[in-house]
Motif scaffolding. Structure first.
Motif, PDB file in Angstrom:
ATOM      1  N   GLY A  49       0.829  -1.199   0.000  1.00  0.00           N
ATOM      2  CA  GLY A  49       0.000   0.000   0.000  1.00  0.00           C
ATOM      3  C   GLY A  49       0.858   1.241   0.000  1.00  0.00           C
ATOM      4  N   ASP A  50       0.582   2.138   0.946  1.00  0.00           N
ATOM      5  CA  ASP A  50       1.349   3.370   1.045  1.00  0.00           C
ATOM      6  C   ASP A  50       2.776   3.097   1.508  1.00  0.00           C
ATOM      7  N   ARG A  51       3.639   4.073   1.252  1.00  0.00           N
ATOM      8  CA  ARG A  51       5.027   3.944   1.705  1.00  0.00           C
ATOM      9  C   ARG A  51       5.094   3.833   3.228  1.00  0.00           C
ATOM     10  N   PHE A  52       4.373   4.676   3.928  1.00  0.00           N
ATOM     11  CA  PHE A  52       4.391   4.663   5.394  1.00  0.00           C
ATOM     12  C   PHE A  52       3.196   3.862   5.888  1.00  0.00           C
ATOM     13  N   GLN A  53       3.483   2.856   6.711  1.00  0.00           N
ATOM     14  CA  GLN A  53       2.452   1.951   7.184  1.00  0.00           C
ATOM     15  C   GLN A  53       2.571   1.764   8.693  1.00  0.00           C
ATOM     16  N   SER A  54       1.539   1.175   9.269  1.00  0.00           N
ATOM     17  CA  SER A  54       1.532   0.923  10.705  1.00  0.00           C
ATOM     18  C   SER A  54       0.765  -0.356  10.974  1.00  0.00           C
ATOM     19  N   ASN A  55       1.263  -1.142  11.907  1.00  0.00           N
ATOM     20  CA  ASN A  55       0.533  -2.317  12.362  1.00  0.00           C
ATOM     21  C   ASN A  55       0.823  -2.518  13.845  1.00  0.00           C
ATOM     22  N   ALA A  56       0.137  -3.465  14.449  1.00  0.00           N
ATOM     23  CA  ALA A  56       0.225  -3.618  15.900  1.00  0.00           C
ATOM     24  C   ALA A  56       1.611  -4.032  16.377  1.00  0.00           C
ATOM     25  N   ASN A  57       2.338  -4.788  15.574  1.00  0.00           N
ATOM     26  CA  ASN A  57       3.699  -5.174  15.956  1.00  0.00           C
ATOM     27  C   ASN A  57       4.704  -4.059  15.693  1.00  0.00           C
ATOM     28  N   ASP A  58       4.519  -3.343  14.581  1.00  0.00           N
ATOM     29  CA  ASP A  58       5.470  -2.317  14.162  1.00  0.00           C
ATOM     30  C   ASP A  58       4.689  -1.062  13.768  1.00  0.00           C
ATOM     31  N   PRO A  59       4.578  -0.109  14.670  1.00  0.00           N
ATOM     32  CA  PRO A  59       3.687   1.032  14.435  1.00  0.00           C
ATOM     33  C   PRO A  59       4.224   2.096  13.493  1.00  0.00           C
TER      34      PRO A  59
END
Length: 297
Positions: A49-59
């Motif tokens: 998706g986008d260059r900058f991403q966030s998820n629960a393990n790696d925000p």
């Protein structure tokens, strides 16, 4: 072809690449196979998706930084004879794309003793000048305690009866005196191994790599081995590596706790699974109990 990302199609056309097909997709990246004008197969890796991403393990994920690291570390390791997908080109634009050699696989997996020997070789290679992205700007001995607690809180938000997270200072004390100077892959499982006749021909996906303690690699492998789909015989891999369970149980179980809480986040949040999620939480409790016993010795 109309279903493929426009930017990837355009780049392939500019390079004269043909037969462009998707071959894999994960949380942050998607991968395509293509053929060069010379008839050589290559892979194109780009953000999902986008260059900058966030998820629960790696925000805070910067996929461009991860592609740059993948390019640097695989070029470095190829020079030392470590099997990787050798990089060909890294281009930034719309989208960012890393082009690497395609590595064949016969579907039979890695012979575990040989995998262990390869990991020993990896840990003996001098780390590259470029620093890994997954370290979040911290030495690994400080990073591991911080991210255990951060990820523990992500699990606790979904599992209300989870105990309080371990204190950062107790976690840090268990690993502070360990050597933290080796290149670690930290995502060694069937999905990231390209093998022929039991020999690993490429270790793929270096996004999780760190410069740290080899026992961290072994601790993660021990937890991965509990999931059959990861294709790991931990005892056989350890035999090939030349060492069994590290002789520092407090550190080893701290590293296993790091793996267990990561997996709990994955199966509760990133890739929710009604079966694996509760099992991962149960495993997290078990590892936490063992960690408590070891640090009290």
């Amino acid at each position: 072809m109309s279903e493929l990302p426009h930017g990837v199609v355009r780049l392939a056309a500019e390079r004269g690449l043909t037969d462009l097909v998707p071959i894999g997709s994960g949380l942050e990246f998607q991968v395509f196979r293509a053929v060069t004008p010379q008839g050589t197969a290559v892979v194109l890796r780009t953000a999902t998706g986008d260059r900058f991403q966030s998820n629960a393990n790696d925000p805070d994920v910067d996929t461009r930084a991860l592609l740059s690291w993948e390019h640097a570390v695989t070029a470095h390791l190829a020079g030392y004879g470590i099997p990787v997908a050798t990089p060909r080109e890294l281009t930034f634009g719309d989208p960012d794309v890393l082009v690497s050699d395609f590595v064949a696989d016969d579907g039979r997996g890695a012979e575990p003793y040989l995998l262990g020997a390869l990991l020993r070789r990896l840990h003996e290679v001098p780390p590259p000048a470029a620093g890994p992205v997954a370290d979040e700007g911290l030495p690994t001995g400080r990073l591991v305690p911080v991210r255990i607690v951060r990820r523990w809180r992500e699990v606790a938000a979904l599992v209300p009866d989870l105990p309080a997270p371990p204190p950062v200072d107790r976690l840090a004390a268990a690993v502070v005196d360990r050597p933290h100077d080796r290149l670690l892959h930290l995502d060694v499982r069937a999905a990231n191994l390209r093998c022929v006749d039991g020999r690993v021909r490429a270790l793929l996906d270096w996004s999780n790599a760190l410069i740290g303690d080899p026992a961290l690699e072994l601790g993660r492998l021990a937890e991965f081995a509990l999931l059959p789909e990861n294709g790991i015989d931990f005892d056989a891999v350890s035999s090939g590596y030349g060492a069994g369970v590290p002789d520092d149980p407090a550190a080893f179980w701290t590293y296993r706790l790091d793996a267990a809480v990561m997996l709990a986040v994955v199966f509760l949040s990133e890739a929710p699974d009604d079966v694996l999620g509760p099992l991962a939480v149960d495993r997290l409790r078990q590892v936490h109990d063992r960690w408590l016993r070891e640090i009290r010795r």
